[in-house]
Write an enzyme that holds these catalytic residues in place. Structure first.
Site, PDB file in Angstrom:
ATOM      1  N   CYS A  99      82.749 -17.242  32.382  1.00 22.32           N
ATOM      2  CA  CYS A  99      84.257 -17.256  32.344  1.00 22.32           C
ATOM      3  C   CYS A  99      84.401 -15.596  32.918  1.00 22.32           C
ATOM      4  CB  CYS A  99      84.930 -17.480  31.092  1.00 22.32           C
ATOM      5  SG  CYS A  99      84.644 -16.437  30.067  1.00 22.32           S
ATOM      6  N   ARG A 136      96.492 -21.387  26.171  1.00 18.18           N
ATOM      7  CA  ARG A 136      95.371 -22.079  25.690  1.00 18.18           C
ATOM      8  C   ARG A 136      94.936 -21.798  24.044  1.00 18.18           C
ATOM      9  NH1 ARG A 136      90.020 -21.081  29.067  1.00 18.18           N
ATOM     10  NH2 ARG A 136      89.155 -21.999  27.306  1.00 18.18           N
ATOM     11  N   ARG A 150      84.969 -23.868  27.882  1.00 18.29           N
ATOM     12  CA  ARG A 150      83.718 -23.809  27.578  1.00 18.29           C
ATOM     13  C   ARG A 150      83.026 -24.278  26.192  1.00 18.29           C
ATOM     14  NH1 ARG A 150      81.959 -20.349  26.532  1.00 18.29           N
ATOM     15  NH2 ARG A 150      79.665 -20.449  27.520  1.00 18.29           N
ATOM     16  N   ARG A 200      78.329 -16.055  29.910  1.00 13.85           N
ATOM     17  CA  ARG A 200      78.527 -16.841  28.656  1.00 13.85           C
ATOM     18  C   ARG A 200      77.224 -18.069  28.738  1.00 13.85           C
ATOM     19  NH1 ARG A 200      83.864 -16.947  26.938  1.00 13.85           N
ATOM     20  NH2 ARG A 200      83.127 -17.557  25.092  1.00 13.85           N
ATOM     21  N   LYS A 213      69.917 -13.658  18.719  1.00 16.43           N
ATOM     22  CA  LYS A 213      70.928 -12.843  18.591  1.00 16.43           C
ATOM     23  C   LYS A 213      72.136 -13.691  18.006  1.00 16.43           C
ATOM     24  CE  LYS A 213      73.770 -10.273  22.001  1.00 16.43           C
ATOM     25  NZ  LYS A 213      75.022 -11.014  22.636  1.00 16.43           N
ATOM     26  N   SER A 233      75.171 -15.618  17.268  1.00 17.31           N
ATOM     27  CA  SER A 233      76.045 -16.415  18.168  1.00 17.31           C
ATOM     28  C   SER A 233      76.934 -17.464  17.648  1.00 17.31           C
ATOM     29  CB  SER A 233      75.276 -17.270  19.345  1.00 17.31           C
ATOM     30  OG  SER A 233      75.966 -18.239  19.665  1.00 17.31           O
ATOM     31  N   VAL A 234      78.198 -17.276  17.633  1.00 14.86           N
ATOM     32  CA  VAL A 234      79.081 -18.134  17.021  1.00 14.86           C
ATOM     33  C   VAL A 234      78.515 -19.677  17.471  1.00 14.86           C
ATOM     34  CG1 VAL A 234      81.382 -18.937  16.735  1.00 14.86           C
ATOM     35  CG2 VAL A 234      80.730 -16.258  16.668  1.00 14.86           C
ATOM     36  N   ASP A 285      87.720 -10.428  19.769  1.00 10.88           N
ATOM     37  CA  ASP A 285      88.873 -11.163  20.335  1.00 10.88           C
ATOM     38  C   ASP A 285      90.249 -10.406  19.813  1.00 10.88           C
ATOM     39  OD1 ASP A 285      87.829 -14.375  19.212  1.00 10.88           O
ATOM     40  OD2 ASP A 285      87.452 -13.141  20.920  1.00 10.88           O
ATOM     41  N   LYS A 309      92.455 -22.249  16.334  1.00  9.83           N
ATOM     42  CA  LYS A 309      91.773 -22.683  17.569  1.00  9.83           C
ATOM     43  C   LYS A 309      90.332 -22.673  17.467  1.00  9.83           C
ATOM     44  CE  LYS A 309      91.206 -20.190  21.448  1.00  9.83           C
ATOM     45  NZ  LYS A 309      89.766 -20.070  21.965  1.00  9.83           N
ATOM     46  N   ASN A 310      89.613 -21.656  17.017  1.00 21.56           N
ATOM     47  CA  ASN A 310      88.172 -21.756  16.835  1.00 21.56           C
ATOM     48  C   ASN A 310      87.505 -22.165  15.853  1.00 21.56           C
ATOM     49  OD1 ASN A 310      88.402 -20.339  19.427  1.00 21.56           O
ATOM     50  ND2 ASN A 310      87.975 -18.258  18.738  1.00 21.56           N
ATOM     51  N   ILE A 351      80.197  -7.130  22.371  1.00 20.92           N
ATOM     52  CA  ILE A 351      79.958  -8.514  22.353  1.00 20.92           C
ATOM     53  C   ILE A 351      79.818  -9.158  23.923  1.00 20.92           C
ATOM     54  CG2 ILE A 351      80.672 -10.780  21.416  1.00 20.92           C
ATOM     55  CD1 ILE A 351      79.781  -8.811  19.351  1.00 20.92           C
TER      56      ILE A 351
HETATM   57  C1  EPZ Z   1      83.062 -17.642  20.368  1.00 19.79           C
HETATM   58  O1  EPZ Z   1      82.638 -17.738  21.607  1.00 19.79           O
HETATM   59  C2  EPZ Z   1      84.307 -17.869  20.242  1.00 19.79           C
HETATM   60  N1  EPZ Z   1      85.030 -18.933  21.030  1.00 19.79           N
HETATM   61  C3  EPZ Z   1      84.852 -16.566  21.206  1.00 19.79           C
HETATM   62  O2  EPZ Z   1      86.500 -16.364  21.178  1.00 19.79           O
HETATM   63  C4  EPZ Z   1      84.544 -15.355  20.536  1.00 19.79           C
HETATM   64  O3  EPZ Z   1      84.845 -14.023  21.256  1.00 19.79           O
HETATM   65  C5  EPZ Z   1      83.083 -15.364  20.435  1.00 19.79           C
HETATM   66  O4  EPZ Z   1      82.659 -16.620  19.570  1.00 19.79           O
HETATM   67  C6  EPZ Z   1      82.449 -14.006  19.603  1.00 19.79           C
HETATM   68  O5  EPZ Z   1      83.062 -14.079  18.336  1.00 19.79           O
HETATM   69  C7  EPZ Z   1      85.193 -20.019  20.095  1.00 19.79           C
HETATM   70  O6  EPZ Z   1      84.781 -20.039  19.162  1.00 19.79           O
HETATM   71  C8  EPZ Z   1      85.709 -21.281  20.748  1.00 19.79           C
HETATM   72  P1  EPZ Z   1      78.963 -16.068  20.950  1.00 19.79           P
HETATM   73  P2  EPZ Z   1      81.058 -17.963  21.774  1.00 19.79           P
HETATM   74  O7  EPZ Z   1      77.896 -17.411  21.277  1.00 19.79           O
HETATM   75  O8  EPZ Z   1      80.577 -18.881  20.620  1.00 19.79           O
HETATM   76  C9  EPZ Z   1      75.956 -14.224  24.250  1.00 19.79           C
HETATM   77  C10 EPZ Z   1      88.621 -16.588  22.166  1.00 19.79           C
HETATM   78  O9  EPZ Z   1      89.245 -15.707  22.766  1.00 19.79           O
HETATM   79  N2  EPZ Z   1      75.299 -15.596  24.235  1.00 19.79           N
HETATM   80  O10 EPZ Z   1      79.103 -15.538  19.807  1.00 19.79           O
HETATM   81  O11 EPZ Z   1      80.871 -18.230  23.225  1.00 19.79           O
HETATM   82  C11 EPZ Z   1      77.237 -14.299  24.680  1.00 19.79           C
HETATM   83  O12 EPZ Z   1      77.252 -14.351  26.126  1.00 19.79           O
HETATM   84  C12 EPZ Z   1      87.190 -16.540  22.510  1.00 19.79           C
HETATM   85  O13 EPZ Z   1      89.080 -17.065  21.329  1.00 19.79           O
HETATM   86  C13 EPZ Z   1      73.965 -15.837  24.857  1.00 19.79           C
HETATM   87  O14 EPZ Z   1      73.396 -14.857  25.468  1.00 19.79           O
HETATM   88  O15 EPZ Z   1      80.213 -16.537  21.590  1.00 19.79           O
HETATM   89  C14 EPZ Z   1      77.988 -13.173  24.125  1.00 19.79           C
HETATM   90  O16 EPZ Z   1      77.749 -11.945  24.959  1.00 19.79           O
HETATM   91  C15 EPZ Z   1      86.699 -15.724  23.590  1.00 19.79           C
HETATM   92  N3  EPZ Z   1      73.304 -16.818  24.942  1.00 19.79           N
HETATM   93  C16 EPZ Z   1      77.267 -13.393  22.666  1.00 19.79           C
HETATM   94  O17 EPZ Z   1      76.102 -13.704  22.872  1.00 19.79           O
HETATM   95  C17 EPZ Z   1      74.093 -18.082  23.900  1.00 19.79           C
HETATM   96  O18 EPZ Z   1      73.268 -19.077  24.033  1.00 19.79           O
HETATM   97  C18 EPZ Z   1      78.476 -13.522  21.726  1.00 19.79           C
HETATM   98  O19 EPZ Z   1      78.541 -14.963  22.197  1.00 19.79           O
HETATM   99  C19 EPZ Z   1      75.122 -17.966  23.325  1.00 19.79           C
HETATM  100  C20 EPZ Z   1      75.809 -16.662  23.521  1.00 19.79           C
END
Ligand code: EPZ
Length: 421
Positions: A118, A399, A94, A123, A163, A165-166, A307, A22-23, A329
């Site tokens: 969420c 989902r 999202r 997020r 930081k 961020s994926v 995850d 999915k991701n 995270i």
């Molecule tokens: C991706 O979410 C995944 N979703 C998430 O999987 C996964 O848990 C997450 O990466 C971490 O590995 C998809 O790929 C669709 P991040 P993402 O940006 O990109 C903060 C699942 O269950 N942050 O790496 O949203 C954020 O709040 C889902 O499949 C900011 O502060 O994750 C979090 O605390 C859940 N500002 C941390 O960084 C930003 O602009 C990591 O978020 C972006 C993120």
């Protein structure tokens, strides 16, 4: 709303085929907005989030022909592409924010709803917006929307994510593909799904190279006609390996490259699981007694995946000793704990640390799903509980897990979906 009814305890035995990731599918589908040429994406998982992304692309004007089994999408942006992504679509998923990068890079404008938070956290998307701004995107936030535009093509730049961020890494890489000149992104996320995305883009003629957490993208004029098959879902694979560990199972995971869940598999071995890896298969045997692990910390890849946190917690409930999990995270990713307590778990939470007593004898109960991964941990716990459990609101599960009840039934779990209205 559908619910699951599960009769436990059960042992599991058999083979599982892992669906597409999915991701990985979500950023790859979003990136198809960069293309004028037809592009075919294969091995899509049949999950709700993919339906949502395809609906979003269609609402933007992409012409999409989906195969009967919904695993192959032939996409062609030959009509005029709109650049408005509505709240009604974005709020349900999202990951929709991933269309911002390609729309700005290709069409130089976009009005897209802020995704909102969420259950697992606020997020925010500040890292996405700051990075795209450094590439030449200007934007204002108005009435819950991002009104973004650029003066023609984006410009390559050097930027460092504050930081890891994926999503911000994915949005920036996609946008930089068509920028003028070269972009260097530092402190990138390096999840396997991001490498799948860059493999796809390079196959289409993008010029992306990696060195550790640094990604270099040399902008190109356009991307070519391409076909690409999405990688298997590592979180689904990890989830089934946890299922074998908690249910004294004997499982074979088919067609899966175990090295991308090496960290999690090493943990399962420490819990006592016996794991053998041979020609892209994982053979896993769950232990009769689960050894405790003192503490587990979630981290960005290649650390323990957030995850997988709720799934690993089930093993810790059953281990013969105490353990703790620190969630580094997301700020609110212990929604499953209250439900696990209803099954008899003894877990205390202090900020981002959960301390799990172990030696739990789960007794079946009525349960409520909250988010995707919390919900699957309830399924794992219900499988090994004594008696019947009902898990409500399983749309959360739908989902991100393709027909999980059929896959579980095939390996011996007494699970039934009850359709409710
Ligand atoms: C991706 O979410 C995944 N979703 C998430 O999987 C996964 O848990 C997450 O990466 C971490 O590995 C998809 O790929 C669709 P991040 P993402 O940006 O990109 C903060 C699942 O269950 N942050 O790496 O949203 C954020 O709040 C889902 O499949 C900011 O502060 O994750 C979090 O605390 C859940 N500002 C941390 O960084 C930003 O602009 C990591 O978020 C972006 C993120």
């Amino acid at each position: 709303m559908d619910k699951f009814s599960i009769e436990g305890p059960c042992r599991i035995k058999g083979k599982v085929k892992i669906s597409g990731s999915k991701n990985s599918s979500l950023p790859i589908l979003a990136a198809t907005l960069l293309f004028d040429q037809p592009v075919t994406i294969r091995n899509l998982p049949k999950v709700k989030d993919i339906d949502t992304m395809l609906s979003l692309l269609k609402s933007l004007g992409s012409k999409i022909i989906l195969s009967k089994d919904k695993r192959v999408a032939k996409i062609h942006n030959k009509n005029k592409i709109k650049t408005f992504a509505s709240y009604s679509l974005v709020k349900t998923m999202r990951g929709s924010i991933l269309v911002l990068g390609p729309l700005i890079a290709k069409y130089h404008k976009s009005k897209i709803s802020l995704p909102g938070g969420c259950l697992i956290g606020a997020r925010p998307i500040n890292y996405h917006l700051d990075a795209l701004k450094k590439l030449g995107m200007n934007y204002v936030l108005k009435d819950g929307y991002i009104l973004a535009k650029s003066k023609g093509k984006l410009n390559g730049n050097v930027l460092r994510f504050p930081k890891i961020s994926v999503g911000a890494t994915e949005n920036s890489i996609i946008a930089a593909c068509l920028a003028k000149g070269t972009t260097i992104l530092k402190n990138c996320a390096v999840e396997p799904e991001i490498k799948d995305l860059t493999n796809f883009l390079n196959l289409a003629g993008a010029k992306i190279t990696w060195s550790g957490r640094k990604c270099k993208i040399i902008g190109v004029e356009s991307l070519n006609k391409t076909e690409y098959s999405v990688m298997p879902d590592r979180i689904e694979a990890g989830t089934f390996c946890v299922a074998a560990t908690v249910a004294r199972g004997n499982l074979e995971i088919l067609d899966f490259d175990a090295k991308i869940i090496k960290t999690e598999l090493n943990l399962l071995k420490k819990f006592g699981a016996k794991i053998k890896i041979k020609n892209k298969k994982i053979f896993i045997k769950g232990p009769e007694n689960i050894k405790p692990i003192k503490n587990i910390k979630t981290k960005e890849y290649p650390g323990v995946s957030t995850d997988m946190q709720s799934q690993l917690m089930i093993i810790m409930c059953l281990a013969n000793g105490k353990g703790s999990i620190i969630e580094n995270i997301f700020e609110n990713r212990f929604m499953h704990v209250a439900e696990l307590r209803r099954l008899g778990a003894k877990i205390s939470i202090n900020r981002n640390e959960a301390v799990i007593e172990g030696n739990t004898k789960f007794i079946g109960a009525e349960l409520m799903s909250s988010d995707l991964r919390a919900s699957v941990s309830l399924v794992l716990a219900a499988m090994v509980s004594k008696g019947r459990s009902t898990i409500n609101r399983i749309y959360h599960l739908d989902r991100g897990y393709e027909s999980i009840e059929n896959k579980l039934k095939k390996i011996g779990v007494r699970i039934r979906r009850q359709k409710n209205g």
